[in-house]
Design a protein around this motif. Sequence first.
Motif, PDB file in Angstrom:
ATOM      1  N   LEU A 243      95.678  61.947  11.023  1.00  0.00           N
ATOM      2  CA  LEU A 243      95.557  61.040  12.236  1.00  0.00           C
ATOM      3  C   LEU A 243      96.748  60.554  12.651  1.00  0.00           C
ATOM      4  CD1 LEU A 243      91.975  59.061  11.606  1.00  0.00           C
ATOM      5  CD2 LEU A 243      92.566  60.952  13.310  1.00  0.00           C
ATOM      6  N   ARG A 244      97.684  60.149  11.624  1.00  0.00           N
ATOM      7  CA  ARG A 244      99.025  59.681  11.731  1.00  0.00           C
ATOM      8  C   ARG A 244      99.630  60.596  12.745  1.00  0.00           C
ATOM      9  NH1 ARG A 244     101.601  59.232   6.884  1.00  0.00           N
ATOM     10  NH2 ARG A 244     100.333  57.648   6.573  1.00  0.00           N
ATOM     11  N   ILE A 245      99.570  62.026  12.496  1.00  0.00           N
ATOM     12  CA  ILE A 245     100.389  62.895  13.386  1.00  0.00           C
ATOM     13  C   ILE A 245      99.686  62.980  14.631  1.00  0.00           C
ATOM     14  CG2 ILE A 245     100.880  65.283  13.313  1.00  0.00           C
ATOM     15  CD1 ILE A 245     101.163  65.344  10.430  1.00  0.00           C
TER      16      ILE A 245
ATOM     17  N   HIS B 255     105.650  69.237  13.233  1.00  0.00           N
ATOM     18  CA  HIS B 255     105.881  67.751  12.869  1.00  0.00           C
ATOM     19  C   HIS B 255     106.431  67.637  11.512  1.00  0.00           C
ATOM     20  CE1 HIS B 255     104.997  63.595  12.075  1.00  0.00           C
ATOM     21  NE2 HIS B 255     105.098  63.337  13.293  1.00  0.00           N
TER      22      HIS B 255
ATOM     23  N   ALA C 273     100.585  66.337   5.244  1.00  0.00           N
ATOM     24  CA  ALA C 273      99.020  66.410   5.764  1.00  0.00           C
ATOM     25  C   ALA C 273      98.112  67.605   5.276  1.00  0.00           C
ATOM     26  CB  ALA C 273      98.984  66.500   7.201  1.00  0.00           C
TER      27      ALA C 273
ATOM     28  N   GLY D 242     105.733  65.644   9.123  1.00  0.00           N
ATOM     29  CA  GLY D 242     104.732  65.088   8.317  1.00  0.00           C
ATOM     30  C   GLY D 242     103.648  65.854   7.810  1.00  0.00           C
TER      31      GLY D 242
ATOM     32  N   LEU E 129      93.929  60.330   6.914  1.00  0.00           N
ATOM     33  CA  LEU E 129      94.995  59.178   7.370  1.00  0.00           C
ATOM     34  C   LEU E 129      96.387  59.793   7.721  1.00  0.00           C
ATOM     35  CD1 LEU E 129      94.732  56.018   4.831  1.00  0.00           C
ATOM     36  CD2 LEU E 129      94.154  56.262   7.153  1.00  0.00           C
ATOM     37  N   ARG E 130      96.664  60.890   6.892  1.00  0.00           N
ATOM     38  CA  ARG E 130      98.067  61.588   7.110  1.00  0.00           C
ATOM     39  C   ARG E 130      97.913  62.562   8.422  1.00  0.00           C
ATOM     40  NH1 ARG E 130      98.788  62.130   1.268  1.00  0.00           N
ATOM     41  NH2 ARG E 130     100.313  60.087   1.034  1.00  0.00           N
TER      42      ARG E 130
ATOM     43  N   HIS F 151      98.019  61.003  16.339  1.00  0.00           N
ATOM     44  CA  HIS F 151      98.473  59.611  17.255  1.00  0.00           C
ATOM     45  C   HIS F 151      99.945  59.857  17.733  1.00  0.00           C
ATOM     46  CE1 HIS F 151      94.929  57.769  16.771  1.00  0.00           C
ATOM     47  NE2 HIS F 151      94.837  57.569  15.503  1.00  0.00           N
ATOM     48  N   GLN F 152     100.738  60.512  16.813  1.00  0.00           N
ATOM     49  CA  GLN F 152     102.315  60.600  17.224  1.00  0.00           C
ATOM     50  C   GLN F 152     102.444  61.811  18.415  1.00  0.00           C
ATOM     51  OE1 GLN F 152     104.277  61.064  13.684  1.00  0.00           O
ATOM     52  NE2 GLN F 152     104.268  58.889  13.199  1.00  0.00           N
TER      53      GLN F 152
ATOM     54  N   ASP G  91      87.924  57.531  11.019  1.00  0.00           N
ATOM     55  CA  ASP G  91      89.246  57.284  11.574  1.00  0.00           C
ATOM     56  C   ASP G  91      88.919  55.605  11.728  1.00  0.00           C
ATOM     57  OD1 ASP G  91      87.008  57.596  13.573  1.00  0.00           O
ATOM     58  OD2 ASP G  91      88.280  57.824  15.152  1.00  0.00           O
TER      59      ASP G  91
END
Length: 148
Positions: A88-90, A106, A112, A108, A85-86, A92-93, A59
């Motif tokens: 972790l983006r989710i 989600h 992911a 995305g 990255l994919r 964090h959201q 990360d």
Amino acid sequence: MGGMPLNDMPWWRWRSNVRSALHMLSDPGFQRDVWLAGVPGYGDVTDAVYRLVEDTWLDNWSAEKYVGTIFRDSQEAALVDTAVLRVLRIMHQVGPDAQVTAYLEHEGWPEAVRAARDAHVRMAASDGDDPDAPPSTLEVLRILTRSA
């Protein structure tokens, strides 16, 4: 994780954790039948993400840093970076303590899952394992990473 021995890599225990996480994150059937159903022994999405980045700090920096220690080559590293990255983006959201459904619903998530699948298939093939075998429990992972 029963084909080629993982311990041919210097940091094979970390590789085992990353592979386990990617395996679970890449399998929609597993997510539905185990995570959504609340089957014990496999952890949850947050646990899988933690295993993915816990020791590796993926990360914070690229998997390329670990080529030759955790990852066999730059292609593996690039696929893992994309998956991390994919996912972790989710995370964090929706938040690390979100319910499984928040991840799976989600917008995305399918992307992911695809990225995790690409990384999982590459790593499993590199280790001589069947990428379509069901994920192992966390207890099996603990046993595998205790043996040398």
